[in-house]
Design an enzyme around this catalytic site. Sequence first.
Site, PDB file in Angstrom:
ATOM      1  N   LYS A  22      14.414  -1.442   8.394  1.00  0.00           N
ATOM      2  CA  LYS A  22      15.451  -2.453   8.200  1.00  0.00           C
ATOM      3  C   LYS A  22      16.566  -2.290   9.236  1.00  0.00           C
ATOM      4  O   LYS A  22      16.983  -3.253   9.877  1.00  0.00           O
ATOM      5  CB  LYS A  22      16.010  -2.343   6.778  1.00  0.00           C
ATOM      6  CG  LYS A  22      16.988  -3.428   6.439  1.00  0.00           C
ATOM      7  CD  LYS A  22      17.450  -3.338   4.999  1.00  0.00           C
ATOM      8  CE  LYS A  22      16.311  -3.646   4.055  1.00  0.00           C
ATOM      9  NZ  LYS A  22      16.660  -3.516   2.651  1.00  0.00           N
ATOM     10  N   ARG A  92      22.183  -0.590   1.588  1.00  0.00           N
ATOM     11  CA  ARG A  92      20.745  -0.736   1.311  1.00  0.00           C
ATOM     12  C   ARG A  92      19.956   0.374   1.970  1.00  0.00           C
ATOM     13  O   ARG A  92      20.282   0.812   3.063  1.00  0.00           O
ATOM     14  CB  ARG A  92      20.207  -2.044   1.890  1.00  0.00           C
ATOM     15  CG  ARG A  92      20.779  -3.284   1.303  1.00  0.00           C
ATOM     16  CD  ARG A  92      20.194  -4.461   2.094  1.00  0.00           C
ATOM     17  NE  ARG A  92      21.050  -5.602   2.032  1.00  0.00           N
ATOM     18  CZ  ARG A  92      20.732  -6.732   1.398  1.00  0.00           C
ATOM     19  NH1 ARG A  92      19.574  -6.852   0.807  1.00  0.00           N
ATOM     20  NH2 ARG A  92      21.563  -7.738   1.394  1.00  0.00           N
ATOM     21  N   GLY A 101      11.280  -3.109  -2.496  1.00  0.00           N
ATOM     22  CA  GLY A 101      11.779  -2.920  -3.855  1.00  0.00           C
ATOM     23  C   GLY A 101      11.684  -1.507  -4.367  1.00  0.00           C
ATOM     24  O   GLY A 101      11.961  -1.242  -5.526  1.00  0.00           O
ATOM     25  N   MET A 103      13.336   1.157  -3.299  1.00  0.00           N
ATOM     26  CA  MET A 103      14.593   1.881  -3.371  1.00  0.00           C
ATOM     27  C   MET A 103      15.737   0.919  -3.667  1.00  0.00           C
ATOM     28  O   MET A 103      15.517  -0.259  -3.855  1.00  0.00           O
ATOM     29  CB  MET A 103      14.789   2.678  -2.097  1.00  0.00           C
ATOM     30  CG  MET A 103      13.844   3.870  -2.102  1.00  0.00           C
ATOM     31  SD  MET A 103      14.035   4.894  -0.693  1.00  0.00           S
ATOM     32  CE  MET A 103      13.442   3.856   0.564  1.00  0.00           C
ATOM     33  N   ARG A 336      11.304  -8.454   8.777  1.00  0.00           N
ATOM     34  CA  ARG A 336      10.287  -7.402   8.893  1.00  0.00           C
ATOM     35  C   ARG A 336       8.924  -8.085   8.953  1.00  0.00           C
ATOM     36  O   ARG A 336       8.804  -9.257   8.572  1.00  0.00           O
ATOM     37  CB  ARG A 336      10.338  -6.450   7.696  1.00  0.00           C
ATOM     38  CG  ARG A 336      10.087  -7.136   6.377  1.00  0.00           C
ATOM     39  CD  ARG A 336      10.233  -6.174   5.220  1.00  0.00           C
ATOM     40  NE  ARG A 336      10.128  -6.889   3.967  1.00  0.00           N
ATOM     41  CZ  ARG A 336      10.593  -6.456   2.814  1.00  0.00           C
ATOM     42  NH1 ARG A 336      11.208  -5.304   2.734  1.00  0.00           N
ATOM     43  NH2 ARG A 336      10.439  -7.158   1.724  1.00  0.00           N
ATOM     44  N   HIS A 455       8.922  -9.589  -7.466  1.00  0.00           N
ATOM     45  CA  HIS A 455       8.339  -8.264  -7.270  1.00  0.00           C
ATOM     46  C   HIS A 455       6.834  -8.277  -7.537  1.00  0.00           C
ATOM     47  O   HIS A 455       6.032  -7.803  -6.743  1.00  0.00           O
ATOM     48  CB  HIS A 455       9.041  -7.267  -8.197  1.00  0.00           C
ATOM     49  CG  HIS A 455       8.510  -5.891  -8.083  1.00  0.00           C
ATOM     50  ND1 HIS A 455       7.527  -5.402  -8.921  1.00  0.00           N
ATOM     51  CD2 HIS A 455       8.781  -4.902  -7.202  1.00  0.00           C
ATOM     52  CE1 HIS A 455       7.241  -4.174  -8.563  1.00  0.00           C
ATOM     53  NE2 HIS A 455       7.996  -3.841  -7.528  1.00  0.00           N
ATOM     54  N   SER A 764     -24.577  15.716   9.176  1.00  0.00           N
ATOM     55  CA  SER A 764     -23.767  14.713   8.506  1.00  0.00           C
ATOM     56  C   SER A 764     -22.781  15.456   7.604  1.00  0.00           C
ATOM     57  O   SER A 764     -23.181  16.220   6.735  1.00  0.00           O
ATOM     58  CB  SER A 764     -24.654  13.773   7.685  1.00  0.00           C
ATOM     59  OG  SER A 764     -23.838  12.862   7.000  1.00  0.00           O
ATOM     60  N   CYS A 831     -20.798  11.398   5.696  1.00  0.00           N
ATOM     61  CA  CYS A 831     -21.240  10.547   4.593  1.00  0.00           C
ATOM     62  C   CYS A 831     -20.482  10.823   3.301  1.00  0.00           C
ATOM     63  O   CYS A 831     -20.799  10.262   2.259  1.00  0.00           O
ATOM     64  CB  CYS A 831     -22.745  10.667   4.381  1.00  0.00           C
ATOM     65  SG  CYS A 831     -23.259  12.323   3.915  1.00  0.00           S
ATOM     66  N   TYR A 851     -20.856   8.451  14.070  1.00  0.00           N
ATOM     67  CA  TYR A 851     -20.768   7.371  13.082  1.00  0.00           C
ATOM     68  C   TYR A 851     -20.076   7.846  11.807  1.00  0.00           C
ATOM     69  O   TYR A 851     -19.942   9.049  11.574  1.00  0.00           O
ATOM     70  CB  TYR A 851     -22.162   6.819  12.736  1.00  0.00           C
ATOM     71  CG  TYR A 851     -23.028   7.783  11.945  1.00  0.00           C
ATOM     72  CD1 TYR A 851     -22.983   7.816  10.555  1.00  0.00           C
ATOM     73  CD2 TYR A 851     -23.902   8.659  12.603  1.00  0.00           C
ATOM     74  CE1 TYR A 851     -23.766   8.711   9.836  1.00  0.00           C
ATOM     75  CE2 TYR A 851     -24.686   9.540  11.888  1.00  0.00           C
ATOM     76  CZ  TYR A 851     -24.612   9.569  10.499  1.00  0.00           C
ATOM     77  OH  TYR A 851     -25.367  10.453   9.785  1.00  0.00           O
TER      78      TYR A 851
HETATM   79  C1  PEP Z   1     -20.735  15.138   0.021  1.00  0.00           C
HETATM   80  O1  PEP Z   1     -20.749  16.219  -0.527  1.00  0.00           O
HETATM   81  O2  PEP Z   1     -19.794  14.731   0.699  1.00  0.00           O
HETATM   82  C2  PEP Z   1     -21.884  14.219  -0.117  1.00  0.00           C
HETATM   83  C3  PEP Z   1     -21.938  13.104   0.562  1.00  0.00           C
HETATM   84  O3  PEP Z   1     -22.827  14.542  -1.028  1.00  0.00           O
HETATM   85  P1  PEP Z   1     -22.654  14.363  -2.596  1.00  0.00           P
HETATM   86  O4  PEP Z   1     -21.415  13.568  -2.834  1.00  0.00           O
HETATM   87  O5  PEP Z   1     -23.873  13.694  -3.053  1.00  0.00           O
HETATM   88  O6  PEP Z   1     -22.531  15.785  -3.048  1.00  0.00           O
END
Ligand code: PEP
Length: 880
Positions: A22, A92, A101, A103, A336, A455, A764, A831, A851
Site C-alpha cells: 500500500k 492503515r 482485510g 489487518m 493494488r 469481505h 523419482s 511424484c 519432470y
Molecule cells: C511418496 O512417498 O512421496 C510417494 C509418492 O509414495 P506414497 O505416497 O505412495 O508413499
Amino acid sequence: MAKYVYMFYEGNANMRELLGGKGANLCEMTGLGLPVPRGFTVTTEACTRYYEDGEAIADDIAAEIAARLELLEKEIGKKFGNPAEPLLVSVRSGSRASMPGMMDTILNLGLNDEVVEGLSALTSNERFAYDSYRRFITMFSDVVMEIPKASFDKIFDAVKEENGAVYDTDLTAENLKEIVAKFKALYRERKSEDFPQDPRAQLMEAVKAVFRSWNNTRAIAYRRLNDIPGDWGTAVNVQEMVYGNMGNDSGTGVAFSRDPSTGENKLYGEFLMNAQGEDVVAGIRTPLPLDELKKINPTVHGEFSKYSKKLEEHYKDMQDMEFTIERGKLFMLQTRNGKRTAHAALKIAVDMVREGMLTENEAILKVDAKLLDSLLHPTFEPGALKAAVPVAKGLPASPGAATGKVYFEAKDAVEAHKQGEKFLILVRAETSPEDIEGMNVAQGILTSRGGMTSHAAVVARGMGTCCVAGCGEVSINEAEKFFIDKNGKKYFEGDYISLDGSTGNVYDGQIPTIDATLSGDFGTFMGWTDKVRRLRVRTNADTPHDAAVAVSYGAEGIGLCRTEHMFFEADRISAMREMIVSETEEQRRRALEKMLPMQRKDFEGIFEAMEGRPVTIRLLDPPLHEFLPQADADIEAISKELNISGEKLRMTIRDLHEINPMLGNRGCRLAIIFPEIPEVQTRAIIEAAVNVSRKGIKVLPEIMIPLVGDVKEYKFVRNTVKQTAEKVLKELGAELEYLIGTMVEIPRACLTADEIGKEAEFFSFGTNDLTQMAYGLSRDDAGKILDAYFDKKIYEYDPTSRIDVGGVGKLMEMAVKLGRGANKELHLGICGEHGGEPSSVIFCHNIGLDYVSCSPFRVPIARLAAAQAAIRDPGHHIEA
Ligand code: PEP
Ligand code: MG
C-alpha cells in the site's frame, strides 16, 4: 543509520519490501501526479524492530515519526490537535503482499472533544464532525483497545431505532452527539479512564496496534494459506484524511479497472455517497454500481476512469482502487493489483497480450498458479439445475457450484471438516477475517449482507471458492443457527443446500455437479506456458480414466501409478488380502495369479490412454495395515479360499501387525522377502505393454522400485524385474524399450545416491515419505502436531504439502548431484504430493529435475508454475 519513516514523495513502487504494497503504491501514485492525500509510511523494518525490542517503539523511531508528522503539518498547513485548523489522519496497515482485510484500519485519528468542535465550526457541518468522531471512537477502541465493535454498534443501532432512522445518514447531528457521549461513557466503563484526548498519543498507540495486528490470529491464518513469511512485518501508512461523509456531494468507493469475476475490460465498482470507506465493504447500505456515478458527478466519473486506465497501463495489471470524493473533488486512496477469479485472470492475461500491453512471458507471470485450481472445479449438472427452483437469490460474488451441509459458524465448519465432512457451506450474515479458516474449508459461502466487494466476495474470489453474497432474501439467525428462505422454510445446521456462485441462486437440497469446462483463453494461455517451461509435467494416475483426464489437462506422462491402489475396490481387495496373508509361496502365487489379469488389463488401459507417453509403474508398496482384513466375514472368506481355519488366519494377521507400519514391511522390502510379487507384477506390465504395442500404439513403461535405502536392495529387486522382463519378452517373441529405476524417498537413498545412481535408470523423489522420514513426523498423524506448531509459530507452513527447502530440499539437491555425478543419463522426477504445489515446482526446476508429477487436476498448476520458474531463471530464459 536506518531510516524508518518515508514521506509519500520519497518512495516508489519498487520499495514494496520496505514500505509494504500500500505504501509503495501510494508513493508511486504521488509520483505519477495523481491526487493522493499526503502522508508518510512507517517501514516494515520498524515493525520487525518493534518485535525485536519486546513490542515497543524505540525512541529513535518515535522521534522520526514525530518529525515526519511535523513535516506533514507544514506541508498541509493544518495542525494535529489544533481545533482551529485540525489535521486528521487515517492509519492503515500494509504489508509486502496484499492481505485484504486481514489487518486493521483507523480513520479520523486526531479527533478529541475540542478538535471535534473546531472541525464542526470550520466546516459549518456539525453532523459531519460528530459522525467522524463516533467512527473514530469505535475504530480506535476496537483496534487499539480491544473493546469489541459490537458493543458500540449496539448503542448506535439503539439510537437509530429510537429516532426512526433507517440509514446511518438519517441520523442528525444531535443524535450523533448523543452517540458520542454514550460511546465515551462505554469507553470509560471498560477502561476505567477517559477516551484519550492527546492526538500524538493516539497516533503512537495506533501505530503499535497495527504492528500488533501483524500477529493476530486471522493474519497468521491468512499468511499460512498464502505462503507469506511471518518475519516480513507490516508497514503503517499515516495519511491526511479526506472526507466522504461531508454530505451528498461527497462519497467513497472501490473499483476494479476490469471486471474481477469475468475479466471483461470494463471499469467495475461500487460507491456510496455521504459515507466513509468502511461503509462500502461492511455492507450496511447497499452500494451503487459505479456507472451511477456518471449521473451524480460525470466529471469525477470521467476523471476516475482516466486514472484507472493510467494506473493499469503503468502497472500493466488490473487494478483494485479505492477513492473518496470530498465535496466534489476526487482523491485516490489506494491502488493494488486486483484479486480475480481464475477465469478473469486468464481472460485478462490473454486480452492484455492482444492489446499489446504485455508479452506472453509477462502475462504468464501475472497469473497466480494456485488460482487455476478453481478453474477445474465442478458446475451443476444442467438437467438437475433446470429442474431446481431457487429458494433465494443473492449476488453472484464468486463463480462455481457448491453443494453441502450448512454451518453457521466458521469454527463449526472447521470442526466438521476435521471430522471428515467434505461438503460444507458456510452461512453468515456477513463474513469477517475471523472466518477465514471456515471459509477455507467450505465449498461455498452464503451471506445475507454485503456487496460484490464485501469481505466474503473478495476473499472467496481469491480462494476460488463459490460465493453468493448479499442475499437479502434469506434471514439468518446466527445465534440460534438457522436461516429462513424467501418461502419461509427453515434450514438448520447439517441441512443440505446448493449455491450457484455464477448466478447468485440458492437451492434447497443437493444438486449433482459435473466437471469444469475450460474456455479458449485457457488453451491459449497454457500453450504459452508450454513453450517456455523446461520441466515436463506428468501425472499420478492409477486408472485409465484418471490418466485420460490428466492428458486432457496437458499431462505428458504418468509419473506414478500406485499399483496397490488398483486393489481398493471391494471385488479386488480380497485377492490382495489373500496375497498378504499367504503363508506359503504356493498360496501367494495362487493369489498373485488372480491379481495378474486384473493388473494386465489396467496397465493395457493406461498404456492406451497415454498413447506413447512414458508410464511409471511402481511395484507394490502397500502399507500392510491398510489392507489386512478386519471384519469377521472377510476373515472367513479368505480362510476358506486359503483352506485354513479362521483361527489360524487370525493368528497370521496378529503376526503381521506392525507397531510402525510406515517403517515396516513396505516397498522393496516386500519384494525382497517375496520375490514372486515383483515377478508377477513385471509379467503383467510387460505382457500389457507388448499387447498394446501390437495394436500399433507406442508404449514406454518405466518400472519403479519403492522405498529403496541401500543400493543392494535396489540391485536385488532390479535383477528379479530384469530377468522376468527378459523372460516374458522371450516367451512372447517381442522386443520392448523399458526402464527400471527407483523411488528416492528414504534419506539414506539421498545420502548414497551416487551408489544407487550408478545402477538405476531414473530416480523419482517420493517427497511424502522423504518428508515424513526427514522430519521423523508421521504423515498420517501430523495434523494435530502441525496445528500446535502453527499456533506456537514453530512452523509457518505444512511441510507435507510444500517442500521444506532448508531440509528435505537439501536432501533432494544432494541426491541430484550425487546421482547425476555417477550417471549423466539419470532421469529425475518427483511424484510426492509436492509435485503440484507451485513453490515446490519452482524448487524442482531450480535443482534441475526433468519432470514433476501430480494429481490430474493440478497438472495445469504445475505447467504454469514450471513456466514461471523458467521465465524467472536467467539460465533457462526463452523469450516468447
Ligand atoms: C511418496 O512417498 O512421496 C510417494 C509418492 O509414495 P506414497 O505416497 O505412495 O508413499
Ligand atoms: Mg512413498
